[in-house]
Scaffold this motif. Structure first.
Motif, PDB file in Angstrom:
ATOM      1  N   SER A  20     -42.604 -45.247   4.717  1.00  0.00           N
ATOM      2  CA  SER A  20     -43.470 -44.159   4.262  1.00  0.00           C
ATOM      3  C   SER A  20     -43.128 -42.908   5.060  1.00  0.00           C
ATOM      4  O   SER A  20     -42.951 -42.974   6.275  1.00  0.00           O
ATOM      5  CB  SER A  20     -44.938 -44.543   4.405  1.00  0.00           C
ATOM      6  N   ALA A  21     -42.967 -41.816   4.343  1.00  0.00           N
ATOM      7  CA  ALA A  21     -42.567 -40.568   4.994  1.00  0.00           C
ATOM      8  C   ALA A  21     -43.770 -39.635   5.056  1.00  0.00           C
ATOM      9  O   ALA A  21     -44.500 -39.463   4.079  1.00  0.00           O
ATOM     10  CB  ALA A  21     -41.434 -39.920   4.217  1.00  0.00           C
ATOM     11  N   ILE A  22     -43.986 -39.042   6.212  1.00  0.00           N
ATOM     12  CA  ILE A  22     -45.118 -38.121   6.406  1.00  0.00           C
ATOM     13  C   ILE A  22     -44.559 -36.696   6.485  1.00  0.00           C
ATOM     14  O   ILE A  22     -43.613 -36.440   7.227  1.00  0.00           O
ATOM     15  CB  ILE A  22     -45.846 -38.408   7.738  1.00  0.00           C
ATOM     16  N   TYR A  23     -45.202 -35.803   5.763  1.00  0.00           N
ATOM     17  CA  TYR A  23     -44.765 -34.401   5.765  1.00  0.00           C
ATOM     18  C   TYR A  23     -45.170 -33.717   7.067  1.00  0.00           C
ATOM     19  O   TYR A  23     -46.313 -33.841   7.513  1.00  0.00           O
ATOM     20  CB  TYR A  23     -45.404 -33.679   4.574  1.00  0.00           C
ATOM     21  N   CYS A  24     -44.223 -32.989   7.681  1.00  0.00           N
ATOM     22  CA  CYS A  24     -44.514 -32.315   8.966  1.00  0.00           C
ATOM     23  C   CYS A  24     -44.627 -30.796   8.818  1.00  0.00           C
ATOM     24  O   CYS A  24     -45.269 -30.143   9.637  1.00  0.00           O
ATOM     25  CB  CYS A  24     -43.399 -32.580   9.976  1.00  0.00           C
ATOM     26  N   GLY A  25     -43.944 -30.207   7.819  1.00  0.00           N
ATOM     27  CA  GLY A  25     -43.951 -28.754   7.664  1.00  0.00           C
ATOM     28  C   GLY A  25     -42.567 -28.284   7.230  1.00  0.00           C
ATOM     29  O   GLY A  25     -41.742 -29.087   6.789  1.00  0.00           O
ATOM     30  N   GLN A  26     -42.345 -26.975   7.369  1.00  0.00           N
ATOM     31  CA  GLN A  26     -41.042 -26.413   6.976  1.00  0.00           C
ATOM     32  C   GLN A  26     -40.306 -25.880   8.184  1.00  0.00           C
ATOM     33  O   GLN A  26     -40.874 -25.156   9.014  1.00  0.00           O
ATOM     34  CB  GLN A  26     -41.249 -25.288   5.975  1.00  0.00           C
ATOM     35  N   TRP A  27     -39.035 -26.225   8.264  1.00  0.00           N
ATOM     36  CA  TRP A  27     -38.173 -25.799   9.364  1.00  0.00           C
ATOM     37  C   TRP A  27     -37.054 -24.954   8.746  1.00  0.00           C
ATOM     38  O   TRP A  27     -36.270 -25.471   7.981  1.00  0.00           O
ATOM     39  CB  TRP A  27     -37.591 -27.027  10.079  1.00  0.00           C
ATOM     40  N   GLN A  28     -37.024 -23.678   9.049  1.00  0.00           N
ATOM     41  CA  GLN A  28     -36.025 -22.766   8.489  1.00  0.00           C
ATOM     42  C   GLN A  28     -35.899 -22.936   6.970  1.00  0.00           C
ATOM     43  O   GLN A  28     -34.803 -23.066   6.425  1.00  0.00           O
ATOM     44  CB  GLN A  28     -34.680 -22.976   9.192  1.00  0.00           C
ATOM     45  N   GLY A  29     -37.060 -22.998   6.306  1.00  0.00           N
ATOM     46  CA  GLY A  29     -37.087 -23.054   4.842  1.00  0.00           C
ATOM     47  C   GLY A  29     -36.923 -24.444   4.262  1.00  0.00           C
ATOM     48  O   GLY A  29     -37.011 -24.622   3.050  1.00  0.00           O
ATOM     49  N   GLN A  30     -36.671 -25.456   5.096  1.00  0.00           N
ATOM     50  CA  GLN A  30     -36.511 -26.810   4.559  1.00  0.00           C
ATOM     51  C   GLN A  30     -37.710 -27.679   4.941  1.00  0.00           C
ATOM     52  O   GLN A  30     -38.192 -27.616   6.084  1.00  0.00           O
ATOM     53  CB  GLN A  30     -35.249 -27.463   5.147  1.00  0.00           C
ATOM     54  N   ASP A  31     -38.143 -28.508   3.984  1.00  0.00           N
ATOM     55  CA  ASP A  31     -39.230 -29.446   4.289  1.00  0.00           C
ATOM     56  C   ASP A  31     -38.757 -30.471   5.317  1.00  0.00           C
ATOM     57  O   ASP A  31     -37.593 -30.885   5.296  1.00  0.00           O
ATOM     58  CB  ASP A  31     -39.652 -30.189   3.013  1.00  0.00           C
ATOM     59  N   VAL A  32     -39.661 -30.868   6.199  1.00  0.00           N
ATOM     60  CA  VAL A  32     -39.344 -31.900   7.195  1.00  0.00           C
ATOM     61  C   VAL A  32     -40.340 -33.043   7.045  1.00  0.00           C
ATOM     62  O   VAL A  32     -41.546 -32.820   6.917  1.00  0.00           O
ATOM     63  CB  VAL A  32     -39.419 -31.339   8.636  1.00  0.00           C
ATOM     64  N   PHE A  33     -39.819 -34.260   7.050  1.00  0.00           N
ATOM     65  CA  PHE A  33     -40.648 -35.475   7.002  1.00  0.00           C
ATOM     66  C   PHE A  33     -40.312 -36.345   8.205  1.00  0.00           C
ATOM     67  O   PHE A  33     -39.216 -36.258   8.766  1.00  0.00           O
ATOM     68  CB  PHE A  33     -40.360 -36.278   5.720  1.00  0.00           C
ATOM     69  N   VAL A  34     -41.257 -37.201   8.576  1.00  0.00           N
ATOM     70  CA  VAL A  34     -40.974 -38.180   9.628  1.00  0.00           C
ATOM     71  C   VAL A  34     -41.173 -39.566   9.039  1.00  0.00           C
ATOM     72  O   VAL A  34     -42.076 -39.781   8.234  1.00  0.00           O
ATOM     73  CB  VAL A  34     -41.882 -37.960  10.862  1.00  0.00           C
ATOM     74  N   CYS A  35     -40.294 -40.506   9.380  1.00  0.00           N
ATOM     75  CA  CYS A  35     -40.508 -41.890   8.957  1.00  0.00           C
ATOM     76  C   CYS A  35     -40.029 -42.884  10.011  1.00  0.00           C
ATOM     77  O   CYS A  35     -39.212 -42.553  10.859  1.00  0.00           O
ATOM     78  CB  CYS A  35     -39.904 -42.188   7.595  1.00  0.00           C
ATOM     79  N   ARG A  36     -40.602 -44.073   9.919  1.00  0.00           N
ATOM     80  CA  ARG A  36     -40.273 -45.133  10.883  1.00  0.00           C
ATOM     81  C   ARG A  36     -39.361 -46.159  10.253  1.00  0.00           C
ATOM     82  O   ARG A  36     -39.572 -46.553   9.105  1.00  0.00           O
ATOM     83  CB  ARG A  36     -41.552 -45.869  11.303  1.00  0.00           C
ATOM     84  N   PHE A  37     -38.397 -46.626  11.014  1.00  0.00           N
ATOM     85  CA  PHE A  37     -37.524 -47.713  10.587  1.00  0.00           C
ATOM     86  C   PHE A  37     -37.894 -48.974  11.365  1.00  0.00           C
ATOM     87  O   PHE A  37     -38.334 -48.899  12.513  1.00  0.00           O
ATOM     88  CB  PHE A  37     -36.056 -47.351  10.870  1.00  0.00           C
TER      89      PHE A  37
END
Ligand SMILES: [Zn+2]
Length: 267
Positions: free
Chosen positions: A48-65
């Motif tokens: 499951s990917a969690i949205y973190c915000g935008q970094w230099q115009g690109q969306d950033v997500f975090v996920c666990r492996f």
């Protein structure tokens, strides 16, 4: 800088960047790069990917492996944070804290029902049975640099390596103001009375979800009395002759450096 934004959180997509975690380690590519394009890894179906915000115009997500994917190396969060500039530090802290919140709030704390995440403009999990809401947890902690003429107080916690000193710090108790927490922690940990408690700076500390709130204060009275079971050693150090102090990426290291400059300016 990371733009946290107010728009509805997007779903994970191929043009985004990803922060990948395995347990409490961060997965990096060459040169400790931790913002990973979608094409560089194989997403797993349970991820499951969690949205973190935008970094230099690109969306950033975090996920666990659950295991380390091919081509990646694991690096400790603390070690990696210490290598970052301020903006990357805040991005990595946020990604780790949001992921920890997601992992630790899968079920309703009141009735045990699996929580549902709302895709709205904020991070919220809602219990479909009793409507209890969970937001990312942030735990305020105070940290304080205390001066007495041109000396500052440094202490070594019970588990800190020999010779490694830091400021007095501790969690804010329920129902307490930040200033009350500063005065109480100093009294409890080293038996001193202080005054002129003033805010300096703050820093997220993602182990797992503290917000460190940094203060300066001046000594008033008392003899240093380290709290048994908590502080091994505490002393006044002349600002020209300090022991080993924390890394300058930490608020503790920054507070000490700022305090020395402040004391020097007053001379
Ligand atoms: Zn519930």
């Amino acid at each position: 800088m990371l733009e946290i934004g107010t728009q509805t959180h997007p779903l994970p997509h191929q043009d985004a960047l990803y922060v990948l975690l395995h347990r409490n380690q961060v997965l990096v590519e060459q040169d400790n790069l931790f913002l990973i394009p979608f094409t560089h890894f194989q997403p797993n179906s349970k991820m499951s990917a969690i949205y973190c915000g935008q970094w230099q115009g690109q969306d950033v997500f975090v996920c666990r492996f659950e295991s380390v994917p091919k081509g990646f190396t694991e690096v400790g969060l603390r070690e990696l944070l210490f290598l970052q500039d301020q903006d990357h530090y805040l991005l990595l802290s946020r990604a780790h804290q949001l992921s920890t919140w997601d992992r630790d709030h899968q079920f309703c704390g009141r009735c045990g029902t699996p929580m549902q995440e709302k895709h709205i403009a904020e991070h919220t999990k809602i219990c479909p049975t009793c409507n209890l809401r969970h937001y990312p947890r942030i735990s305020p902690c105070i940290i304080v640099s205390i001066c007495k003429d041109d000396h500052i107080l440094l202490a070594r916690g019970l588990h800190a390596p020999k010779g490694k000193f830091s400021n007095i710090a501790g969690f804010v108790e329920a129902g307490e103001t930040l200033e009350q927490a500063v005065a109480r922690e100093v009294r409890e940990e080293v038996g001193l009375e202080i005054t002129n408690i003033r805010y300096v700076d703050s820093q997220p500390w993602s182990f797992p979800h503290q917000l460190m709130v940094g203060f300066f204060a001046d000594y008033v009275a008392g003899e240093i009395t380290p709290a048994p079971g908590e502080i091994d050693e505490a002393n006044w150090y002349h600002i020209d002759n300090l022991p080993h102090i924390p890394n300058s990426a930490t608020i503790s290291g920054q507070l000490i450096t700022h305090h020395i400059a402040h004391i020097n300016n007053k001379k």
